[in-house]
Design a protein around this motif. Sequence first.
Motif, PDB file in Angstrom:
ATOM      1  N   GLU B  58      -3.760  -3.144  -1.314  1.00  0.00           N
ATOM      2  CA  GLU B  58      -4.203  -2.056  -2.188  1.00  0.00           C
ATOM      3  C   GLU B  58      -3.030  -1.355  -2.867  1.00  0.00           C
ATOM      4  OE1 GLU B  58      -4.622  -2.334   1.033  1.00  0.00           O
ATOM      5  OE2 GLU B  58      -4.400  -0.454   2.146  1.00  0.00           O
ATOM      6  N   SER B  59      -1.829  -1.619  -2.408  1.00  0.00           N
ATOM      7  CA  SER B  59      -0.637  -1.016  -3.014  1.00  0.00           C
ATOM      8  C   SER B  59       0.585  -1.760  -2.498  1.00  0.00           C
ATOM      9  CB  SER B  59      -0.521   0.468  -2.637  1.00  0.00           C
ATOM     10  OG  SER B  59      -0.216   0.596  -1.258  1.00  0.00           O
ATOM     11  N   LEU B  61       2.947  -0.278  -1.081  1.00  0.00           N
ATOM     12  CA  LEU B  61       3.186   0.388   0.194  1.00  0.00           C
ATOM     13  C   LEU B  61       2.418  -0.330   1.310  1.00  0.00           C
ATOM     14  CD1 LEU B  61       4.794   3.006   0.385  1.00  0.00           C
ATOM     15  CD2 LEU B  61       2.684   4.267   0.160  1.00  0.00           C
ATOM     16  N   ALA B  62       1.155  -0.625   1.031  1.00  0.00           N
ATOM     17  CA  ALA B  62       0.339  -1.331   2.019  1.00  0.00           C
ATOM     18  C   ALA B  62       0.895  -2.729   2.241  1.00  0.00           C
ATOM     19  CB  ALA B  62      -1.114  -1.382   1.563  1.00  0.00           C
TER      20      ALA B  62
END
Lengths: 243, 358
Positions: B58-59, B61-62
Amino acid sequence: MRFARPETLYDVPTHYCSGCGHGITHRLVAQAIDDLGVRERVIATAPVGCAVLMYDYFNCDVIECAHGRSPAAATGLKRCLPDRIVFTYQGDGDLAAIGTAETIHAANRGENITVVFINNAIYGMTGGQMAPTTMIDQVTTTTPHGRDARLQGPPIRVCELLSSLDGVAYLERVAVSTPRDVIQAGRAIKKAFQYQLDGKGFSLVEVLSMCPTDWKLPPVKAAEFVNEKMKRVFPLGVYKDKG
Amino acid sequence: MKTGTEKLFMKGNEVMSEAAIRAGCRFFAGYPITPQNEVPEYMSHRMPEAGGIFVQAESELAAINMLFGASATGARCMTSSSSPGISLKQEGISYIAGAELPCVIANMQRGGPGLGNIRASQGDYFQATKGGGHGDYHLIVLAPSTCQELWTLTMNAFDYADRFRNPVMILGDGILGQMAEPVEPTPYEPVCELPDKDWILDGCKGREPRVIRSLYLRPAEALAEHNRHLHAKYDRIRHALPRAEEIAVDDARLVVSAYGMTARIAGGAVHEARRRGMKVGLIRPITVWPFPEEPFLRAAEHARQFLVCEMSEGQMIEDVRLACQYRRPVAFYGQGGGWYPTPEKIFERIAVLYEECR
């Protein structure tokens, strides 16, 4: 039935404050793991927050994650080792503020993991700031006049929020503020792990929990605060059960 | 070892992806961003074929935090992105470095700062080699300049990551990712000894539970001790890994230095200078961290001047100045913001500077 320390907990004192709900919840999680006989298959994720040191208490493999990123790390763990039991243990700031995206998307992908979500309506470790679950008019160190919906918005209800996602298998909100609640919380946590064992997908148990220190209440009053205030804003019950 | 007749003709992004899979990468998480979209696209079909896992995160970061978990299980794992997405990954990279988890991160650099543009750039050199995330850590950073080298270095990256329990970055750019050229897909052979992964988390059956963490609160000296441990490792890496290609440096009066795609372009200019009888050489760092200092110090004995070329306003130039210990002037030719030099323009700079070196 003999009342004894679960094997999944080490026999050590914890750093938690008197009357804090983490100790009870740790025990319930450990008991569920013992009851299911899966301790040697468990990989837990520790959050950032008061429970970051949970690896000092849990007698199983643990990875300490960045703030809010546990559901993403758990995704990596579980996808690589699908026959292990992966659970995250997260507070309200971790799960519902900084980690909201990771929570929602892990839930929506139906990751076959279990989330134990401690909602005490405040940031404990950093000293009592407003959490995403802080209630209207609740005083914190960053809402000195009480949470104002016009300025900070209302509290987020995580179970209700996630209940619309098709990937979610099981959602229940419980409390650890009365003996009856503790028994029900234990049942819910065990059921959430059972769902993972059965491969049913994402399960989350939200635990309404006490933070006497940052609420500035003695332990008994803190339990009453959960019963009288929090349960009204965060009704207990099953929010989703795919069965 | 020869593979016979197999040749690949693919974009750099796909070359890197296939090399990763053949090196045993079995977990990939990524997020779309131009100019590296072919990586998650390729992984989405090849990874399941190879028995591995692809997750569209989802990002960024994820994605990097999924690697944090995957790496902890001992799986070879990778993510890729381009500059703005790499900035998002920095939090996770710091945790991965602190927890000493091996993984591979590719940055197909584009113009910045901010959203910048989608043209090739080398503006992330500082971020890649000097830190990027918080804390006192280093990535191993490899800078391929051809698709063939991208193939080899991608395989090497997984070995270095496992050998040193350290994240490795492949520092490419939008040109390398997007260009297609023939590649001989040499088979994967470990490039170094690979230690047993006796630290992984897979459930504590038959052993004591393990903890992977980056928090060191007690005793007070614990974090300083951990940092000393990390820096002893970085010293071993500095000793073991620096690598550079040297072309016509031995008698050079002017030494050009560039890495990645810029080095390939600069090579054409150096070749042209030699054709005209000018004593010009090229040092091309292949590892940009650890930086290969020794060739520069050696070249400073006879070269009158250095010229650094970059697709930025000048970042690696600082390492070149340090490597030659300020013994010679270091000139610069480059530009930021999504731009690439031509051999002709670099040659023009060489010709002017060479007059000063005579």
